[in-house]
Design an enzyme around this catalytic site. Structure first.
Site, PDB file in Angstrom:
ATOM      1  N   ASN A 185      22.507   3.296  62.747  1.00 29.81           N
ATOM      2  CA  ASN A 185      22.833   2.339  63.822  1.00 29.81           C
ATOM      3  C   ASN A 185      22.680   0.875  63.400  1.00 29.81           C
ATOM      4  OD1 ASN A 185      20.122   1.710  63.865  1.00 29.81           O
ATOM      5  ND2 ASN A 185      19.706   2.556  65.880  1.00 29.81           N
ATOM      6  N   LYS A 186      22.416   0.632  62.127  1.00 29.87           N
ATOM      7  CA  LYS A 186      22.224  -0.753  61.695  1.00 29.87           C
ATOM      8  C   LYS A 186      23.584  -1.433  61.449  1.00 29.87           C
ATOM      9  CE  LYS A 186      17.913  -0.224  62.214  1.00 29.87           C
ATOM     10  NZ  LYS A 186      16.640  -0.313  61.525  1.00 29.87           N
TER      11      LYS A 186
END
Ligand code: PLP
Length: 373
Positions: A185-186
């Protein structure tokens, strides 16, 4: 609404060469931690940060741990961190045996309150970890001043702020090392993955050494100390490199998403946005805001309301001093305040304008039951 209409907070999106590079790994057999993509990814990512060297590792948590070990942080040492962060920052310090010292937040940046740091410095303090939370750079000018004044090592946790800048300089380039995460999710992802960037050749070489079980470069299977297997695989680096090739586009798209949220929510007054500082360039990781409470409405209520409408969101992190491993009676009131009011809204780069409008409409519905919108 159908399940397929569920809007996730974050979803990895592949715009470029990910598949091509992965297939190359499989076709050539280079799937483990040797292979061309690792060194290319290290070179290009450190270059992107304006830093000389990059060391790719298995994830962002071990990036922090490996750097702390390389800097010889040990038990009896203290490391200053913000109270409000993801637990990986505190845990990486704990793995070394050192004690993380948690400092309250600044209400404007939501990062460590730089005016409190000096109060917490003791003869045991060895390092400060500046965490650039939710895409917002810390006040690096003040933190650098303190680090120099007290001769402390400055480490940056950049896991949520790839590409952000302070004084026109990329974060990750200010201290002895900057640690990044490439979790799913970065800002950019390699599945799991992380990197340390540093300008110091000695630190770079020690990082490489400890990453590979502290094996001698001259004598095979000779290990002079206890090292780690924290290597990244060529498969991960293949995905990471392809993502890096699109990072400008990704950050631009996320900027647009943030703008649309702000445009659509500006008039309701119940949502407070991140502050823009003249001396830094924040990035949008996950759109982040604070929810003002009143008698009947609050952040958790909003999260539930959104979920009922098939919209995913996240509350802010819980301060470390409020979690069992780091529990502390003395409370950091700003960190608690932010933790209670903060929310992350869907920010995948494939989200469309109509979805953002829909989300904002539902937020307005929540605050004004009889809505005009
Ligand atoms: C994600 C994150 C990490 C850890 O990264 P992983 O790759 O998940 O181990 C560290 N610090 C912060 C602030 C993070 O958000």
């Amino acid at each position: 609404m159908k399940k397929s209409n569920f809007i996730p907070v974050s979803q990895p999106i592949f715009l470029g060469n990910e598949k091509k590079y992965l297939i190359n790994c499989i076709d050539t057999g280079w799937i483990s931690s040797l292979g061309k993509y690792i060194s290319v990814f290290e070179k290009k990512f450190s270059n992107y940060c304006g830093v000389k060297y990059g060391v790719a590792v298995a994830n962002g948590t071990v990036a922090l741990h490996l750097l702390l070990k390389t800097l010889d942080i040990n038990k009896n040492d203290e490391v200053i961190i913000p109270d409000l962060t993801f637990i990986a920052t505190a845990n990486a310090v704990s793995y070394t045996g050192a004690k993380p010292v948690m400092i309250d937040s600044d209400m404007d940046s939501w990062n460590i309150n730089v005016d409190l740091i000096e109060r917490y410095i003791t003869p045991k303090t060895k390092a400060i970890i500046a965490v650039h939370l939710y895409g917002q750079p810390c006040n690096m000018k003040k933190i650098l001043y303190i680090a120099r004044k007290y001769n402390l090592l400055l480490i940056e946790d950049c896991a949520e702020a790839h590409g952000a800048e302070f004084d026109n300089k990329k974060i990750g380039s200010f201290g002895v090392g900057g640690c990044f995460s490439f979790y799913g999710n970065k800002v950019i992802t390699s599945g799991e993955g992380g990197m340390i960037v540093t300008n110091n050749k000695k630190i770079f070489e020690k990082l490489l050494f400890l990453r590979d079980h502290a094996m001698s470069t001259k004598k095979r299977y000779y290990h002079s100390e206890i090292g780690f297997n924290y290597r990244m695989t060529n498969l991960q680096a293949a995905v990471g490199l392809a993502q890096l090739e699109k990072i400008d586009k990704i950050l631009n798209l996320k900027n647009e998403i943030e703008k649309e949220y702000i445009e659509n929510l500006a008039d309701i007054g119940n949502i407070k946005f991140q502050k823009i500082f003249y001396d830094r360039k924040k990035i949008c990781w996950l759109f982040s805001a604070l929810v003002n409470e009143n008698k009947t409405k609050n952040r958790n209520g909003l999260i539930n309301h959104l979920l009922k409408n098939n919209i995913d969101s996240r509350p802010f992190f819980i301060p470390m001093t409020n979690l069992p491993p780091y529990y502390c009676k003395r409370k950091n009131s700003n960190a608690l305040f932010l933790s209670k009011k903060g929310i992350n809204l869907p920010s995948s780069i494939n989200i469309c304008e109509s979805q953002i409008k829909y989300i904002c409409k539902k937020i307005k519905n929540y605050f004004f039951v009889k809505s005009f919108y």
